[in-house]
Design an enzyme around this catalytic site. Structure first.
Site, PDB file in Angstrom:
ATOM      1  N   ASP A  43       0.840  -1.205   0.000  1.00 11.76           N
ATOM      2  CA  ASP A  43       0.000   0.000   0.000  1.00 11.76           C
ATOM      3  C   ASP A  43       0.873   1.253   0.000  1.00 11.76           C
ATOM      4  OD1 ASP A  43       0.849  -0.208   2.615  1.00 11.76           O
ATOM      5  OD2 ASP A  43      -1.155  -0.034   3.517  1.00 11.76           O
ATOM      6  N   SER A  44       2.207   1.054   0.041  1.00 11.50           N
ATOM      7  CA  SER A  44       3.133   2.169  -0.217  1.00 11.50           C
ATOM      8  C   SER A  44       2.896   2.736  -1.616  1.00 11.50           C
ATOM      9  CB  SER A  44       4.587   1.709  -0.059  1.00 11.50           C
ATOM     10  OG  SER A  44       4.824   0.523  -0.795  1.00 11.50           O
ATOM     11  N   ASP A  82      -1.185  -5.969  -0.359  1.00  8.70           N
ATOM     12  CA  ASP A  82      -1.541  -5.386   0.940  1.00  8.70           C
ATOM     13  C   ASP A  82      -3.039  -5.143   1.064  1.00  8.70           C
ATOM     14  OD1 ASP A  82       0.459  -5.019   2.821  1.00  8.70           O
ATOM     15  OD2 ASP A  82       1.191  -3.158   1.899  1.00  8.70           O
ATOM     16  N   LYS A 111      -1.287  -9.390   2.693  1.00 10.18           N
ATOM     17  CA  LYS A 111      -0.573  -8.966   3.899  1.00 10.18           C
ATOM     18  C   LYS A 111      -1.461  -7.994   4.653  1.00 10.18           C
ATOM     19  CE  LYS A 111       3.117  -6.011   3.772  1.00 10.18           C
ATOM     20  NZ  LYS A 111       2.594  -4.856   4.525  1.00 10.18           N
ATOM     21  N   GLU A 113      -1.585  -5.505   8.447  1.00 15.07           N
ATOM     22  CA  GLU A 113      -0.794  -4.938   9.527  1.00 15.07           C
ATOM     23  C   GLU A 113      -1.430  -5.197  10.881  1.00 15.07           C
ATOM     24  OE1 GLU A 113       0.125  -0.810   8.784  1.00 15.07           O
ATOM     25  OE2 GLU A 113       0.953  -1.253   6.802  1.00 15.07           O
ATOM     26  N   GLU A 180       9.003  -4.506  10.687  1.00 16.64           N
ATOM     27  CA  GLU A 180       9.469  -3.217  10.136  1.00 16.64           C
ATOM     28  C   GLU A 180      10.003  -2.303  11.238  1.00 16.64           C
ATOM     29  OE1 GLU A 180       6.875  -1.413   7.282  1.00 16.64           O
ATOM     30  OE2 GLU A 180       7.969   0.487   7.287  1.00 16.64           O
TER      31      GLU A 180
HETATM   32  O1  KIV Z   1       3.536  -1.108   1.658  1.00 20.93           O
HETATM   33  C1  KIV Z   1       4.685  -1.556   1.660  1.00 20.93           C
HETATM   34  O2  KIV Z   1       5.466  -1.311   0.737  1.00 20.93           O
HETATM   35  C2  KIV Z   1       5.094  -2.389   2.791  1.00 20.93           C
HETATM   36  C3  KIV Z   1       6.488  -2.759   2.990  1.00 20.93           C
HETATM   37  C4  KIV Z   1       7.597  -2.116   2.414  1.00 20.93           C
HETATM   38  C5  KIV Z   1       6.762  -3.787   3.975  1.00 20.93           C
HETATM   39  O3  KIV Z   1       4.274  -2.761   3.545  1.00 20.93           O
END
Ligand code: KIV
Length: 263
Positions: A43-44, A82, A111, A113, A180
């Site tokens: 989600d980055s 994510d 993934k 959090e 992280e």
């Molecule tokens: O969103 C992301 O890019 C991440 C990581 C870099 C672990 O969660």
């Protein structure tokens, strides 16, 4: 690596796991040609691709769009996507709609959090046959609670909490855990205590693998560059130089040449 059980196999064989993020088809195609083991559609994307200050702006629709683009081009690589901010905190039906959107877009795992307060959701997703990767430490979706992007687990109480969270994620059936921005010694301790592979980012060298944001690794300016980033390429300079060469060629009528023109 192209299946979820490869994660456990790599840990059993003492082989490190390399993961990078990707958000689009062209970069996923490059990663697919490399030796990197797996791709995270993080989600980055909200920050790197859309210029947002945090990941909180990512939505299920946005993540599904980026996942579709990556999955089309990521032949042979395991693709994890994510679950964005709050998408798994609105009850199991809403969480499963979000999971469904990512999996039907091509994700082979999701993934999410944290763990506290959504154990039931994690168990339900795992029980539905979708592999889940956990994520603890500096979980960016909680940036407002943390009061900024800060190293986590520095005092004994916080460290013990993170160890407990790693065990909880393992017990809930997660196949891997991202750690992280925590002190290297703490990540090493968690890695030795849990059976599932840990993937570090800003968590030292002892984790079972590493993940980096692709654009950081390639040396593109994404706003801020955390201390844990290593740049393997001077992307910004190389691309700017290419643009300036093109600009000069246009202005000095060296582009297009005969070979780029039709007769
Ligand atoms: O969103 C992301 O890019 C991440 C990581 C870099 C672990 O969660």
């Amino acid at each position: 690596m192209n299946a979820v059980h490869d994660f456990a196999r790599f840990k059993a064989e003492g082989r490190k796991i390399s993961i990078v993020t990707a958000y689009d088809a062209w970069s996923a195609r490059i990663v697919a040609r490399s030796n990197v083991d797996a791709i995270l559609v993080g989600d980055s994307a909200a920050m790197v691709m859309h210029g947002q200050p945090t990941t909180l702006a990512a939505t299920v629709g946005l993540m599904a769009m980026h996942t579709r683009a990556v999955a089309r081009a990521a032949a042979g690589k395991f693709v994890i996507a994510d679950l964005p901010f709050l998408s798994f905190r609105k009850g199991i039906p809403a969480a499963m709609r979000a999971v469904g959107a990512l999996v039907t877009s091509g994700a082979e795992a999701v993934k999410l959090e944290g763990v506290d307060g959504h154990e039931d959701v994690i168990a339900h997703i795992v029980g539905s046959g979708v592999p889940v990767m956990g994520h603890i430490g500096l979980t960016p979706q909680s940036v407002n609670r943390f009061g900024g992007f800060r190293v986590q687990g520095r005092n004994e109480g916080d460290a013990a909490k993170l160890v407990g969270q790693a065990h909880a994620l393992q017990d809930l059936g997660c196949f891997s855990i991202v750690i992280e921005c925590v002190p290297a010694e703490l990540a090493a301790r968690i890695t030795s205590e849990v059976a599932v592979p840990t993937i570090g980012i800003g968590a030292g060298v002892a984790t079972d693998g590493q993940v980096l944001v692709l654009h950081d690794l390639w040396g593109f300016d994404t706003g801020t560059t955390p201390r844990f980033v290593r740049r393997y390429f001077d992307g910004d300079r190389v691309l700017t130089n290419a643009l300036n060469e093109y600009d000069t060629d246009v202005k000095e009528t060296r582009f297009p040449g005969p070979e780029e023109s039709y007769s």
